[in-house]
Design a protein around this motif. Structure first.
Motif, PDB file in Angstrom:
ATOM      1  N   MET A 181       0.887  -1.149  -0.103  1.00 24.99           N
ATOM      2  CA  MET A 181       0.206  -0.459   0.006  1.00 24.99           C
ATOM      3  C   MET A 181       0.905   1.178   0.254  1.00 24.99           C
ATOM      4  N   ARG A 182       0.620   2.194  -1.111  1.00 27.27           N
ATOM      5  CA  ARG A 182       1.342   3.103  -0.948  1.00 27.27           C
ATOM      6  C   ARG A 182       0.346   4.166  -0.627  1.00 27.27           C
ATOM      7  N   ILE A 183       0.717   4.968   0.817  1.00 35.93           N
ATOM      8  CA  ILE A 183       0.278   6.703   1.302  1.00 35.93           C
ATOM      9  C   ILE A 183       0.409   7.283   0.591  1.00 35.93           C
ATOM     10  N   LEU A 184      -0.365   8.241   0.424  1.00 41.01           N
ATOM     11  CA  LEU A 184       0.166   9.789   0.762  1.00 41.01           C
ATOM     12  C   LEU A 184      -0.226  10.578   1.076  1.00 41.01           C
ATOM     13  N   VAL A 185       0.686  11.425   2.033  1.00 41.62           N
ATOM     14  CA  VAL A 185      -0.137  12.594   3.842  1.00 41.62           C
ATOM     15  C   VAL A 185       0.247  13.216   3.721  1.00 41.62           C
ATOM     16  N   THR A 186      -0.691  14.364   3.175  1.00 41.22           N
ATOM     17  CA  THR A 186      -0.418  15.699   2.794  1.00 41.22           C
ATOM     18  C   THR A 186      -0.175  16.405   4.148  1.00 41.22           C
ATOM     19  N   GLY A 187       1.066  17.235   3.850  1.00 45.29           N
ATOM     20  CA  GLY A 187       0.566  18.433   5.343  1.00 45.29           C
ATOM     21  C   GLY A 187       1.594  17.122   6.583  1.00 45.29           C
ATOM     22  N   GLY A 188       2.006  16.638   6.285  1.00 43.19           N
ATOM     23  CA  GLY A 188       2.753  15.404   6.899  1.00 43.19           C
ATOM     24  C   GLY A 188       4.311  15.636   8.005  1.00 43.19           C
ATOM     25  N   ALA A 189       4.275  16.822   7.496  1.00 39.62           N
ATOM     26  CA  ALA A 189       5.695  17.516   8.716  1.00 39.62           C
ATOM     27  C   ALA A 189       4.791  17.871   9.391  1.00 39.62           C
ATOM     28  N   GLY A 190       3.768  18.240   9.558  1.00 34.85           N
ATOM     29  CA  GLY A 190       2.796  19.237  10.470  1.00 34.85           C
ATOM     30  C   GLY A 190       2.786  18.761  11.580  1.00 34.85           C
ATOM     31  N   PHE A 191       1.902  19.192  12.944  1.00 34.44           N
ATOM     32  CA  PHE A 191       1.554  18.687  13.711  1.00 34.44           C
ATOM     33  C   PHE A 191       1.189  17.426  13.988  1.00 34.44           C
ATOM     34  N   ILE A 192       0.054  17.219  13.511  1.00 34.85           N
ATOM     35  CA  ILE A 192      -0.888  15.594  13.817  1.00 34.85           C
ATOM     36  C   ILE A 192      -0.559  15.374  12.248  1.00 34.85           C
ATOM     37  N   GLY A 193      -0.678  15.917  11.353  1.00 33.60           N
ATOM     38  CA  GLY A 193       0.305  14.654   9.660  1.00 33.60           C
ATOM     39  C   GLY A 193       1.328  14.211   9.956  1.00 33.60           C
ATOM     40  N   SER A 194       2.581  14.776  10.848  1.00 32.70           N
ATOM     41  CA  SER A 194       3.834  13.681  11.284  1.00 32.70           C
ATOM     42  C   SER A 194       3.464  12.723  12.680  1.00 32.70           C
ATOM     43  N   GLU A 195       2.606  13.185  12.918  1.00 36.30           N
ATOM     44  CA  GLU A 195       1.844  11.814  14.184  1.00 36.30           C
ATOM     45  C   GLU A 195       1.562  10.392  13.469  1.00 36.30           C
ATOM     46  N   TYR A 196       0.971  10.907  12.035  1.00 39.34           N
ATOM     47  CA  TYR A 196       0.624   9.942  11.701  1.00 39.34           C
ATOM     48  C   TYR A 196       1.715   9.252  10.790  1.00 39.34           C
ATOM     49  N   VAL A 197       2.412  10.014  10.209  1.00 35.94           N
ATOM     50  CA  VAL A 197       3.613   9.622   9.474  1.00 35.94           C
ATOM     51  C   VAL A 197       4.357   8.621  10.491  1.00 35.94           C
ATOM     52  N   ARG A 198       4.662   8.928  11.419  1.00 41.98           N
ATOM     53  CA  ARG A 198       5.498   8.432  12.468  1.00 41.98           C
ATOM     54  C   ARG A 198       4.976   6.970  12.793  1.00 41.98           C
ATOM     55  N   MET A 199       2.859   7.058  13.208  1.00 40.22           N
ATOM     56  CA  MET A 199       3.051   5.625  13.229  1.00 40.22           C
ATOM     57  C   MET A 199       2.753   4.973  12.471  1.00 40.22           C
TER      58      MET A 199
END
Length: 332
Positions: A1-19
């Protein structure tokens, strides 16, 4: 699965990326592993976007970063191509900034979302998770909002988010795009840009400064740890029904005065450090989300108590001055 996270360097987005990438402290208990083969972050790195938020996963070979703006169609087309899922966090989100200048909120939150939705259609993305806010409902005196409650936003920020929510749901109904919308209560936790209430108060108190309390301090919010929020988003990404809205809340409502008292205690400070300031224009009095739908359908419940979450958050800011001090210095 390939996931694009917009705003992934922000507060909530980066938490999601780390998760997603499973760093220590970033895995989500109670959520089956999403196991992405690739995670792409698309972020414009405006004032609240910070590449340092991704330092814990910087060396993961699955991570790719694209510096770009969701309002630019060519950038978005390139970023979306080849991805199965989009999790859309990117937004202008600070109410006070929207009051002094609404244009970036409309162009980013509404037009940017429309640009992403068009690209998702073009590239046949299999799921589009649109992350929104409880502020789209306005204010509620008693009871709690359900997902079918009429939208009645009161600030330029919340109006722009309401518009983006409606656009996302319209693309599901009109085009059959697999869209799910989440609406959350007030987030707090590590890596939050220090203009928001919790990090602003904590960092000011740690530095021996005063903190500003709006109006009579009686405005009520439900507080949600960012990690619980991302757990809820992961459940929605995996098992949410297309075309549906899901509320993600923390289960603890406090007045701003009550929250201030807890932060003062956590920072060993007294009420003499609190300075009343004129209330925000159009300040919503109370927010409250009913989370029974996501609980019954997807098994979500908040796992981090406010006392534990605030304690951990204060310790994080105390131990990570190198992260937040430059941000506050640049904002002066």
């Amino acid at each position: 699965m390939r996931i694009l996270v917009t705003g992934g360097a922000g507060f909530i987005g980066s938490e999601y990326v780390r998760m997603l990438l499973g760093v220590p402290g970033g895995t989500a208990e109670g959520v089956p592993a999403l196991e992405p083969t690739a995670v792409t972050v698309l972020d414009a790195l405006t004032y609240s976007g910070n590449l340092a938020n991704l330092d814990p996963v910087r060396d993961d070979p699955r991570l790719r970063f694209i510096h770009g703006d969701i309002r630019h169609p060519e950038t978005v087309e390139e970023a979306v191509a080849g991805h199965d899922v989009i999790v859309h966090f990117a937004a202008e989100s600070h109410v006070d900034r929207s009051i002094t200048g609404a244009a970036p909120f409309v162009t980013t939150n509404v037009l940017g979302t429309q640009t992403l939705l068009d690209a998702a259609l073009h590239h046949r993305v299999t799921r589009f998770v649109h992350v929104s806010t409880d502020e789209v409902y306005g204010s509620i005196d008693t009871g709690s909002w359900t997902e079918d409650w009429p939208l009645a936003p009161n600030s330029p920020y919340s109006a722009s988010k309401a518009g983006s929510d409606l656009l996302a749901l319209a693309y599901h109904r009109t085009h059959g795009l697999d869209v799910v919308v989440t609406r959350c209560s007030n987030n707090y936790g590590p890596y939050q840009y220090p203009e928001k209430l919790v990090p602003l108060f904590v960092t000011n108190l740690l530095d021996g400064h005063t903190v500003p309390l709006y109006g009579d301090g009686g405005n009520i919010r439900d507080w949600l740890h960012v990690h619980d929020h991302c757990r809820g988003i992961a459940l929605v990404q995996q098992k949410g029904r297309a075309g549906e809205v899901y509320h993600i809340g923390g289960g603890t409502e406090l007045t701003n005065s009550e929250l201030t008292g807890r932060l003062l205690d956590a920072c060993d400070a007294g009420w003499e450090r609190v300075v009343p300031v004129p209330d925000r224009k159009g300040h919503d009095r109370r927010y409250s989300l009913d989370i029974s739908k996501i609980n019954s359908e997807l098994g979500y419940a908040p796992s981090i108590t406010l006392d534990a979450g605030l304690s951990d958050t204060v310790h994080w800011y105390r131990d990570n001055r190198a992260w937040w001090e430059p941000l506050k210095a640049a904002a002066r």
